[in-house]
Scaffold this active site. Structure first.
Site, short mmCIF file in Angstrom:
data_model
loop_
_atom_site.label_atom_id
_atom_site.label_comp_id
_atom_site.label_asym_id
_atom_site.label_seq_id
_atom_site.Cartn_x
_atom_site.Cartn_y
_atom_site.Cartn_z
N GLU A 78 -10.02 5.25 3.67
CA GLU A 78 -10.72 4.12 4.25
C GLU A 78 -9.69 3.03 4.50
O GLU A 78 -8.63 3.01 3.86
CB GLU A 78 -11.78 3.60 3.26
CG GLU A 78 -11.25 2.64 2.18
CD GLU A 78 -10.33 3.29 1.16
OE1 GLU A 78 -10.29 4.53 1.10
OE2 GLU A 78 -9.62 2.55 0.45
N SER A 88 2.19 -9.66 -0.86
CA SER A 88 1.82 -8.24 -0.79
C SER A 88 2.04 -7.62 0.58
O SER A 88 2.18 -6.41 0.70
CB SER A 88 0.37 -8.07 -1.21
OG SER A 88 -0.47 -8.89 -0.42
N LYS A 131 0.81 -1.22 0.00
CA LYS A 131 0.00 0.00 0.00
C LYS A 131 0.85 1.27 0.00
O LYS A 131 0.41 2.31 -0.47
CB LYS A 131 -0.92 0.02 1.23
CG LYS A 131 -1.94 -1.10 1.27
CD LYS A 131 -3.06 -0.88 0.28
CE LYS A 131 -4.18 -1.89 0.48
NZ LYS A 131 -5.17 -1.84 -0.62
#
Lengths: 271, 408
Positions: B125, B392, B103
């Site tokens: 969010e 990830s 992210k």
């Protein structure tokens, strides 16, 4: 836009006629299926002097609604409300003498396809439509089939809408132009936003279509002020807060009557 | 520089950017309130300018190298591969980035853009909390006010990340509406944005939402695949046979897949959260079992009931617990370029434990879905195959779940 009335549908003809008669337009809102016998609210609104009635078809993800209409939508869905059942309830009603305008999010329009959705609205006696998450450049597929079905989708304009876009929205909107009075979600506010007057004025300069101000208009005083700038008002959260607090159709008839009176006084004053 | 202008897609060879209205085929678009359109136009223009601007690319590159920890390495995992039919499994180690998940790549790009837009406040969010932590991190770095919306259920199951965000100076607002998970956090973030858009940028965390987010978030995450493609070629002298990634909203998946879209021989596999299985109705199988609708401003596959109401998803992994998916994935599915499958909670947790035991790497439960997919795919493709998996994120945040699940 040489002669807009020629192409106008039932909602627009009705609202124009009343506006041109000097009347401030009033469109109260109710969430469809919110309570047993919910359609009694519609008769109460019509009795109290509504010029059109907005019926919300509840959606699970109402991203443009504040807490009151979120709560109302969730409560209606929990009771088993659905587009199909709400429209069936409406189809069973006698003529209220004012047009019905459905409002919902685009996923519900798209679900059976815009064509089937508009046909279902028409069969239920609904002539207008508001889809708050459908901006003008995504509206093409709905506008065409709605026109064919005899449904008038009103487009929304916002305080930040730039001039060229505003002209396009006003030109392509049907029924009326929905002026969103402020930057924010639906819900009651203490006063009328300063942006309301400016936006309504800007729309009126580019279009002769009726302009209704909505979002945050919750009191007779706010309705009176809004009337100075627009052709009328939409009142949603102020109605639904009362409904959620247990107010029945008679209570709402009395509340809508105070709004009616405020709008009429403002017309007398300005007339 | 590790990032070049062509590494941000659009100038790449794929020809797979959305049209000017943000459509990937019939998917995507901008189903938002009119009030947000000017902000989205402004954002799209600012991004278009930035991605061709040497100065912006230099700043982004600098942050990726000196702050995020790029390039991340690849790691071959032969002991894990033995359980995948002997296939050669290579992990792209996004778990080694600062904040512990992919992210951060997107967030740094958007934080730089926020500064260019002259905005002082960011909102986001978060589901698992990884995107919230990344956003809070970038906000701290750049001195931006930061508010994170997080479903109340997720706040509970990811309490550690809530504490991290608070320590980083962010305000975390638990969302008690609806299913009290990621979907409702997004609803609430949209409500904030439409109210405060004049000084607030919404750092959308995945490749969903209104245009330009699906394209822009993809471009900022695309470096994952760009690096991995070079690294795999360096290691084995050729392209991998398949690329695997977990899909919730789809940002880590598009991030690693996108650089391979033009490589027709490379299979692309996305793994959604199968929860307790398709038949149970408790899953997040948006692409494998959903239908086309509009959720969170994009036309895409959605989990919805026969009336068009959104169905609440389920997954043991908060990051995949979402009933929508990025529109580009819907498009890749429909044109047949990528294939999407379901992985159950149990399969994901088995792979989670297996990687830890065989390789000494604890993956995020999200990433464990891709690992479970690779185990199955390896057995299908056989021992000659090489499979690239996007690891990830790391699993530290999931230890509470793991302790309960495995009785540790």
């Amino acid at each position: 836009m040489t002669n807009p009335t020629l192409a106008a549908g039932e909602v627009e003809r009705h609202l124009r006629a009343r506006r041109d008669g000097g009347r401030g337009l009033l469109m109260p809102y109710v969430t469809g299926g919110i309570a047993p016998g919910w359609t009694d609210y519609l008769s109460a609104f019509a009795d109290a002097g509504a010029d059109a009635i907005e019926v919300g078809l509840p959606f699970s993800d109402p991203t443009l609604d504040g807490v009151t209409i979120q709560r109302a939508s969730a409560a209606a869905l929990a009771r088993g409300a659905s587009t199909r059942r709400i429209l069936a309830d409406l189809a069973g009603l006698p003529d209220l003498g004012v047009p019905l305008v459905a409002s919902t999010y685009y996923n519900l329009v798209l679900h059976d396809g815009p064509e089937a959705f508009c046909a279902a609205l028409r069969r239920a006696g609904v002539a207008g439509l508001i889809v708050p998450d459908l901006p003008v450049h995504e509206a093409g597929e709905l506008m065409d089939v709605a026109a064919a079905a005899g449904v008038e989708p009103a487009l929304l304009a916002s305080p930040t809408t730039p001039p060229t876009r505003l002209a396009e929205i006003a030109a392509r909107s049907r029924g009326f132009v929905y002026a969103v009075s402020l930057m924010g979600t639906t819900g009651e506010r203490d006063g009328l936003a300063a942006s309301a007057a400016e936006l309504a004025g800007r729309i009126r300069r580019v279009s002769d279509r009726p302009v209704l101000l909505g979002f945050g208009i919750s009191t007779p005083d706010q309705a009176r002020r809004a009337r100075r700038h627009a052709d009328g008002v939409v009142v949603g959260a102020a109605v639904m807060r009362r409904v959620l607090d247990g107010a029945g159709p008679d209570d709402l008839r009395a509340f809508i009557a105070t709004l009616r009176q405020a709008l009429d006084q403002e017309c007398d004053r300005s007339g | 520089m590790i990032i070049k202008p062509e590494d941000l897609a659009g100038s790449g060879p794929g020809g797979d950017d959305p049209d000017p209205r943000g459509k990937f085929g019939v998917f995507g678009g901008r189903f938002v309130p009119e009030a947000l359109i000017p902000a989205l136009d402004e954002l799209a223009m600012a991004y278009d300018k930035a991605k061709h601007d040497e100065e912006f690319l230099r700043e982004f590159d600098h942050l990726l190298r000196t702050y995020a920890g790029r390039p991340t390495i690849i790691t071959e995992v032969p002991r894990f591969g033995e359980h995948a039919g002997g296939a050669r499994i290579i992990l792209k180690r996004e778990d080694l980035t600062h904040t512990g998940a992919h992210k951060i790549n997107n967030v740094l790009g958007q934080a730089l853009l926020t500064r260019r837009l002259g905005k002082t406040r960011v909102i986001a969010e978060t589901g698992a909390g990884q995107h919230g932590v990344a956003t809070a991190t970038a906000a701290a770095l750049m001195g931006l006010e930061c508010v994170i919306y997080m479903g109340a259920v997720d706040c509970e199951r990811q309490a550690l990340n809530v504490a991290r965000m608070k320590l980083l100076g962010a305000t975390v607002i638990p969302v008690h509406n609806g299913s009290r998970t990621l979907k409702d956090a997004i609803n609430e973030a949209f409500r904030d944005w439409v109210t405060n858009v004049d000084h607030t940028h919404y750092v959308f965390g995945t490749v969903a939402g209104p245009h330009p987010f699906p394209m822009m978030v993809r471009d900022f995450a695309r470096i994952i695949g760009v690096e991995a493609r070079r690294q795999v070629i360096d290691l084995i002298g050729r392209l991998p046979d398949a690329v695997c990634a977990a899909v919730g909203g789809g940002s880590n998946a598009i991030g690693i897949m996108h650089a391979f879209i033009g490589d027709g021989d490379v299979q692309l596999h996305g793994y959604e959260a199968g929860g307790r299985g398709l038949e149970s109705g408790e899953h997040a199988l948006t692409l494998t079992a959903g239908s086309i609708g509009v959720l969170h401003a994009a036309r895409t596959y959605v989990l919805q009931d026969e009336e068009g109401q959104t169905i609440e998803s389920h997954s043991i992994s908060a990051g995949l617990d979402y009933p929508g998916v990025g529109p580009e994935h819907s498009w890749l599915k429909d044109i047949g370029r990528a294939t999407y499958h379901g992985i159950t909670d149990a399969e994901a947790m088995d792979a989670f434990a297996l990687l830890a035991k065989t390789e000494g790497i604890i993956p995020a439960i999200e990433s464990a879905h891709a690992l479970a997919g690779a185990l199955k795919l390896g057995r299908e493709l056989g021992s000659d195959a090489t499979i690239l998996v996007n690891l990830s994120g790391r699993g530290d945040k999931d230890m509470g779940t793991a302790m309960t699940y495995f009785g540790l």
